[in-house]
Design an enzyme around this catalytic site. Structure first.
Site, short mmCIF file in Angstrom:
data_model
loop_
_atom_site.label_atom_id
_atom_site.label_comp_id
_atom_site.label_asym_id
_atom_site.label_seq_id
_atom_site.Cartn_x
_atom_site.Cartn_y
_atom_site.Cartn_z
N SER A 146 9.19 -4.38 0.63
CA SER A 146 9.48 -3.31 -0.13
C SER A 146 10.26 -3.64 -1.48
O SER A 146 9.60 -4.49 -2.32
CB SER A 146 10.21 -2.51 0.69
OG SER A 146 10.86 -1.17 0.30
N GLU A 164 1.91 11.63 -10.86
CA GLU A 164 1.90 11.69 -12.50
C GLU A 164 1.61 10.35 -12.79
O GLU A 164 1.63 10.14 -14.18
CB GLU A 164 3.41 12.12 -13.04
CG GLU A 164 3.58 13.56 -12.28
CD GLU A 164 2.69 14.63 -12.75
OE1 GLU A 164 2.23 14.46 -14.03
OE2 GLU A 164 2.45 15.53 -11.81
N HIS A 188 4.15 0.00 -0.13
CA HIS A 188 3.99 1.33 0.63
C HIS A 188 2.69 2.17 -0.16
O HIS A 188 2.73 3.17 -0.37
CB HIS A 188 5.23 2.55 0.27
CG HIS A 188 5.71 3.19 1.27
ND1 HIS A 188 6.54 2.91 2.24
CD2 HIS A 188 4.98 4.36 1.83
CE1 HIS A 188 6.62 4.06 3.14
NE2 HIS A 188 5.63 4.84 2.90
#
Lengths: 287, 287
Positions: A146, A164, A188
């Site tokens: 991560s 966005e 992710h």
């Protein structure tokens, strides 16, 4: 450029940011969303159960819990020589005891959390110089999940909402730990729908290959170029070298982006990709 | 193949499924997530304020509210001749009065909802035959949002979660209204992270171009081939014709997919794409 003797293992997962409490962390067996199968591969690459492994939890806002969780997980795999480094700031990173430990361990594991903590704590330090030097010149493995994966590259995403992400300015880039250049790693990837975020980063940095890591999924990078997909999910490769038209330079902030001709590969376990030739292979390739 | 004289306008948006109550629908000015700018373009393409427009709400589980909302929105644009067709099943679709109306109107607007309702109500009916015939032979515009956009093509996605979409079998395909062939249209694309879902659909149907529509964003399709991006967001084009390796045929259900060499374009307002030559252009192209 010099060929690194070491290996990188970048794993997708929960990239909880800032002071967020990493709410799912304490689920049983949950190491920021990757499983013991990948951890087992990390142990193998570092050199087996007897290897001296340092866990670096600096990215996390709850380093004690995260550290204990890694100790437990490595313990389940029979590892007997795992330690957690408590580095919360640049002063900690410069302590002689810490520098001694990073010189002596066989490999490191960076936990998840906030990748900006990693770059701001370790950037320009003797600690990072030792890490880079050992990775280049020794059979030394650096794993990260991560935030710990995203910080491995020179060009690092540190912010950008998924919804966005194809509007200019929505994806923020800074400098990571620079263990590898010309890639941008996002984590992710599948669950959070980050295709747009990595696409914008690649369009703005077209010399970089985008590597999108799913949960419980990662890449092992050998010789700084050979990627092998590991784990149960998917790795998305975004190659911007063939981009013809892109309006990213001329666009106002907040306007939608247009990009012609991204090349995308979807990799699963056992597939590989060569960063130098930019070739996908259904089999594992290596030197 | 015959060149259609009519136009399609496919708009991304909320694709609430089944019996879900479309909870956000009643927000002020919210037409399943697209704005009056696009609706104004639809009115223009159909022929202006005096045109006779039929709104088809059959995909929705709350057709009365949705119909009223469209009447209000078209009314704001000064349209004086808009009617809502109440078609809830195949029997309704065969009523002489309904068939007379679909023969006489200047254009139609399919609302959002569940695209399976559209295919199961209209598939094989005289109503659909008239619609297809008018689209082919007249300057007749068919607009659809969300489910109404996804159902336009022959190959239609009707189910598939975003997070699991790159595992085989997670994306379910059936036959849509077949107004256009060799495309697969997905909606609500950027916000819900549906890159994986459309990618799997394209990998399994590589003769099809994937068209991913963001919210308040759509494509106008002229002559069955020229796509023009309209609205405030993004249209993602996924071209699977260059796929080299794909394991989708040999894979067990639930296993991760691998795909080499998808070509992806990110379009925003004013960009265009030719489905026949598979070329992106930063300008609007047309016949």
């Amino acid at each position: 450029m010099e060929i690194p003797k070491g290996k990188l293992i970048a794993i997708g997962g929960n990239e909880d940011k800032g002071t967020e409490p990493e709410p799912n962390f304490n689920q049983k067996n949950n190491l920021n969303f990757f499983g013991l199968q990948i951890l087992s591969r990390i142990v193998h690459e570092i050199g087996g159960h007897d290897s001296y492994i340092e866990v670096i939890t600096s990215a996390s806002s709850i380093p004690d819990e995260v550290g204990q969780n890694y100790l437990d997980a490595f313990g389940k795999l029979g590892c007997t020589n795992v330690r957690v480094m408590s580095i919360r700031n640049r002063e900690d990173a410069q302590k002689p005891e810490i520098l001694e430990r990073i010189k002596n361990c066989n490999g490191v594991m960076f936990s998840g959390g906030n990748q900006l903590r990693l770059s701001s704590i370790f950037g320009g330090t003797e600690f990072l110089r030792i890490l880079q030097h050992r990775y280049l010149h020794e059979d030394f493995t650096i794993a990260g999940t991560s935030a710990g994966a995203m910080a491995m590259s020179n060009t690092m995403i540190y912010q950008g909402s998924s919804s966005e992400a194809l509007f200019k300015g929505e994806v923020k880039i800074t400098t990571g730990l620079a263990l590898i250049r010309d890639v941008i790693i996002d984590s992710h990837f599948v669950t959070r729908g980050r295709f747009g975020r990595l696409t914008q980063a690649v369009a703005a940095n077209p010399s970089c290959i985008g590597i999108g890591l799913g949960e419980d999924t990662g890449v092992l990078i050998a010789e700084g170029r050979y990627l092998e997909a590991v784990g149960s999910g998917l790795v998305i490769i975004i190659d911007g070298h063939h981009i013809r038209h892109s309006n990213i330079a001329d666009l106002k902030e907040g306007s939608p982006i247009s990009i012609e001709n991204l090349v995308v590969h979807v990799m699963s376990k056992g597939n590989s990709y060569d960063l130098s030739t930019r070739k996908f292979s259904a089999e594992v390739t290596s030197a």
